[in-house]
Motif scaffolding. Structure first.
Motif, short mmCIF file in Angstrom:
data_model
loop_
_atom_site.label_atom_id
_atom_site.label_comp_id
_atom_site.label_asym_id
_atom_site.label_seq_id
_atom_site.Cartn_x
_atom_site.Cartn_y
_atom_site.Cartn_z
N VAL A 50 32.14 42.70 62.18
CA VAL A 50 33.31 41.80 62.11
C VAL A 50 32.92 40.38 62.50
N ILE A 51 32.10 40.24 63.56
CA ILE A 51 31.69 38.91 64.01
C ILE A 51 30.84 38.22 62.94
N CYS A 52 29.91 38.96 62.33
CA CYS A 52 29.08 38.37 61.26
C CYS A 52 29.93 37.96 60.06
N LEU A 53 30.88 38.83 59.70
CA LEU A 53 31.78 38.49 58.59
C LEU A 53 32.62 37.26 58.93
N GLY A 54 33.11 37.20 60.17
CA GLY A 54 33.88 36.03 60.60
C GLY A 54 33.05 34.77 60.55
N PHE A 55 31.78 34.86 60.94
CA PHE A 55 30.89 33.69 60.88
C PHE A 55 30.71 33.22 59.45
N VAL A 56 30.51 34.15 58.53
CA VAL A 56 30.33 33.79 57.12
C VAL A 56 31.59 33.11 56.57
N ILE A 57 32.76 33.67 56.91
CA ILE A 57 34.01 33.09 56.40
C ILE A 57 34.24 31.71 57.00
N LEU A 58 33.98 31.56 58.30
CA LEU A 58 34.13 30.25 58.94
C LEU A 58 33.16 29.24 58.33
N SER A 59 31.94 29.68 58.03
CA SER A 59 30.94 28.77 57.46
C SER A 59 31.33 28.29 56.07
N ALA A 60 32.25 29.01 55.41
CA ALA A 60 32.70 28.59 54.08
C ALA A 60 33.63 27.39 54.16
N VAL A 61 34.26 27.15 55.33
CA VAL A 61 35.21 26.05 55.44
C VAL A 61 34.77 24.99 56.43
N VAL A 62 33.82 25.31 57.33
CA VAL A 62 33.29 24.33 58.27
C VAL A 62 31.77 24.44 58.30
N HIS A 63 31.13 23.53 58.99
CA HIS A 63 29.67 23.57 59.12
C HIS A 63 29.26 24.84 59.86
N PRO A 64 28.15 25.49 59.46
CA PRO A 64 27.71 26.72 60.15
C PRO A 64 27.55 26.55 61.65
N LEU A 65 27.06 25.37 62.10
CA LEU A 65 26.92 25.14 63.54
C LEU A 65 28.29 25.09 64.20
N ALA A 66 29.27 24.50 63.53
CA ALA A 66 30.64 24.49 64.06
C ALA A 66 31.20 25.91 64.14
N ALA A 67 30.91 26.72 63.12
CA ALA A 67 31.35 28.12 63.15
C ALA A 67 30.75 28.86 64.33
N LEU A 68 29.46 28.61 64.59
CA LEU A 68 28.79 29.25 65.73
C LEU A 68 29.40 28.80 67.05
N LEU A 69 29.74 27.52 67.16
CA LEU A 69 30.35 27.00 68.39
C LEU A 69 31.74 27.59 68.61
N LEU A 70 32.50 27.77 67.54
CA LEU A 70 33.83 28.36 67.67
C LEU A 70 33.72 29.81 68.14
N ILE A 71 32.79 30.57 67.60
CA ILE A 71 32.60 31.96 68.02
C ILE A 71 32.10 32.01 69.47
N THR A 72 31.26 31.04 69.85
CA THR A 72 30.82 30.95 71.24
C THR A 72 31.99 30.69 72.17
N SER A 73 32.93 29.84 71.75
CA SER A 73 34.13 29.60 72.56
C SER A 73 34.92 30.88 72.76
N LEU A 74 35.02 31.68 71.72
CA LEU A 74 35.72 32.97 71.84
C LEU A 74 35.00 33.88 72.83
N ALA A 75 33.67 33.88 72.76
CA ALA A 75 32.89 34.71 73.69
C ALA A 75 33.09 34.24 75.12
#
Length: 517
Positions: free
Chosen positions: A412-437
């Motif tokens: 689920v996390i990997c899929l969420g990262f891929v979907i987020l990367s489709a609308v924002v920069h991949p580094l931004a997607a990683l930072l958002l998931i880090t915030s959730l963690a």
């Protein structure tokens, strides 16, 4: 088509397109496809920012809006109407920022004048590049064709007054072909880019990274400050926690065991729900009432394991331990659910604050996108799924179940990262998931014994001191009936032995029951 380079570095496009609608193509009006990024010769990319000035169809104003699709920006009509067969003249007027590449001593402009996104043949194509002053155009190259074959001599180039140059294609453009202009412009022809505009332009490419990093810092720092307040025992939310024998045992000794179960039996005895009797080696639990309103749902289900249907007597012995273990399992499940709800209540303020910061971060990121509501909805949905997956990753359960849960959570996390990367920069997607963690880990830390729970552990310690301080009054009076479950849960039964051995002293019996575990 007319391209006007403005002294500020903004490029204004005035584009006229004549189309013939035949009822098959262009049935829903003309949608203009534009690139979201422009590349230089080294393959570097700059994100473009568009502003619509006006759109007219046959000299009538038509409302258009910007949207995005993959790597393209779209000029889309607001109304979904059907275009009747006929000839239509579209006049688009829009401004593009961040289009020019700065090479130090000159600017470079690249643009596909024809645009290769048309699903139709372009019969005639021409353009005019207008610059702020004479001599501003240092060098130019104009090519016609598709990326697989560009022709340098298929476009006529001629002056168009003192400030402009005209370009006319010598043949029609077929599907997938374009007219590519590369023009070098003198640096002094344009005004220097102010600092504020450089900052704004950097947000085109990296705004989502800046904002997601800022959101992560705010969430992390707020948790660190909150933890310092917790260490000083300040600013904590005080909630009432019912000090049952199981809760006392769990908080004081961090366990659920046989004494927790027997403590619950003593509370049932105090509430006159059951009687506890022993004659020789026979220990009986006798149900006195069906009124169980004082018990929660899990406690009622647990009691039904001992007294199914119309049974009123349960014989406690080693041969009858299976229903008793089911009884204990239900109690443990209910205690865990109770403590989970209690921790969520304690952490509600921190949880709401951090989630609000995250939602605000995603909202600001979406504001810099061409279709903000779509981007915001995608980010919000993906973040919610990733938050649940991270929480699932940290859950405590059986070993084999934990492995399955973590594999599912990782997917689920990997899929969420891929979907987020489709609308924002991949580094931004990683930072958002880090915030959730960070949110999940911090809430887990808050819920531990040295976090928000320590206030309640200290209360149990004070309660224990109270019992010891009033020892004489308790063992001599009838208050022993009210306190014996707590005495048992705190391992104080050896210190609290009534002198006259009243009938309501059930500690020796529950001690025998505990020995069966």
């Amino acid at each position: 088509m007319c391209i006007r380079d403005r002294p500020s570095g903004l490029v204004k496009f005035e584009e006229t397109i004549v189309v013939v609608a035949n009822g098959e193509k262009l049935r829903r009006g003309l949608t203009k496809i534009l690139p979201l990024q422009v590349y230089n010769a080294q393959g570097q990319a700059q994100r473009l920012d568009y502003s619509i000035v006006s759109v007219r169809v046959n000299d009538m104003p038509v409302e258009y809006h910007l949207a995005s699709s993959g790597s393209n920006a779209l000029l889309v009509p607001d109304d979904d109407y059907q275009l009747n067969p006929g000839i239509y003249t579209y006049k688009f007027e829009y401004v593009v920022d961040n289009l020019l590449w700065d090479y130090g001593n000159f600017y470079q402009l690249y643009w596909d004048i024809g645009g290769n996104g048309w699903n139709l043949v372009v019969d005639r194509l021409g353009a005019s590049l207008s610059l702020p002053q004479p001599g501003a155009l240092l060098e130019q190259e104009i090519l016609l064709g598709s990326p697989r074959g560009l022709l340098p001599n298929a476009v006529s180039v001629r002056p168009n007054g003192r400030f402009a140059t005209a370009y006319i294609a010598s043949r029609p453009l077929f599907i997938g072909e374009g007219m590519h202009l590369v023009a070098n412009i003198a640096k002094e022809a344009l005004l220097p880019v102010p600092l504020w505009q450089k900052v704004v332009r950097s947000f085109y490419d990296y705004g989502d990274i800046y904002l997601s990093l800022l959101g992560l810092l705010v969430i992390t720092v707020s948790f660190m400050i909150s933890w310092r307040y917790i260490a000083k025992d300040k600013g904590q939310l005080k909630l009432t926690l019912n000090k049952t024998a199981m809760v006392i045992r769990y908080l004081m000794f961090d366990r659920f065991d046989a004494k927790s179960v027997c403590g619950f039996l003593l509370e049932l005895y105090k509430k006159n729900i059951i009687d506890i009797q022993q004659a020789g080696d026979t220990i009986l639990l006798i149900k006195r009432t069906d009124n169980l309103k004082s018990l929660d749902a899990f406690e009622q289900k647990a009691l039904k394991q001992l007294f199914p249907a119309h049974e009123t007597i349960f014989n406690v012995n080693r041969q009858n331990m299976l229903p008793f273990k089911r009884f204990a399992a239900k109690l443990e499940q209910g205690l865990k659910r109770q403590m989970l709800k209690f921790r969520l209540k304690l952490n509600l303020g921190y949880l709401l604050f951090s989630l609000a910061m995250l939602v605000m971060t995603e909202a600001f990121i979406a504001m810099f996108k061409l279709n903000p509501w779509y981007v915001f909805a995608v980010m919000l949905t993906s973040s919610a799924c990733c938050l649940a997956a991270i929480a699932l990753w940290r859950c405590n359960c059986r070993r084999w179940l934990k492995v399955l849960a973590r594999l599912f959570a990782l997917d689920v996390i990997c899929l969420g990262f891929v979907i987020l990367s489709a609308v924002v920069h991949p580094l931004a997607a990683l930072l958002l998931i880090t915030s959730l963690a960070v949110i999940v880990v911090a809430l887990d830390v808050y819920s531990r014994r040295l976090g928000l729970i320590k206030h309640y552990i200290r209360d149990i310690g004070n309660f224990k001191d109270y019992l010891l301080k009033h020892h004489d009054n308790i063992v001599l009076g009838r208050d022993f009936l009210n306190y014996q479950a707590a005495v048992w849960a705190l391992d104080l039964e050896a210190d609290f032995v009534p002198t006259n051995q009243p009938e309501y002293n059930k500690l020796p019996i529950v001690k025998n029951i505990a020995s069966f575990f």
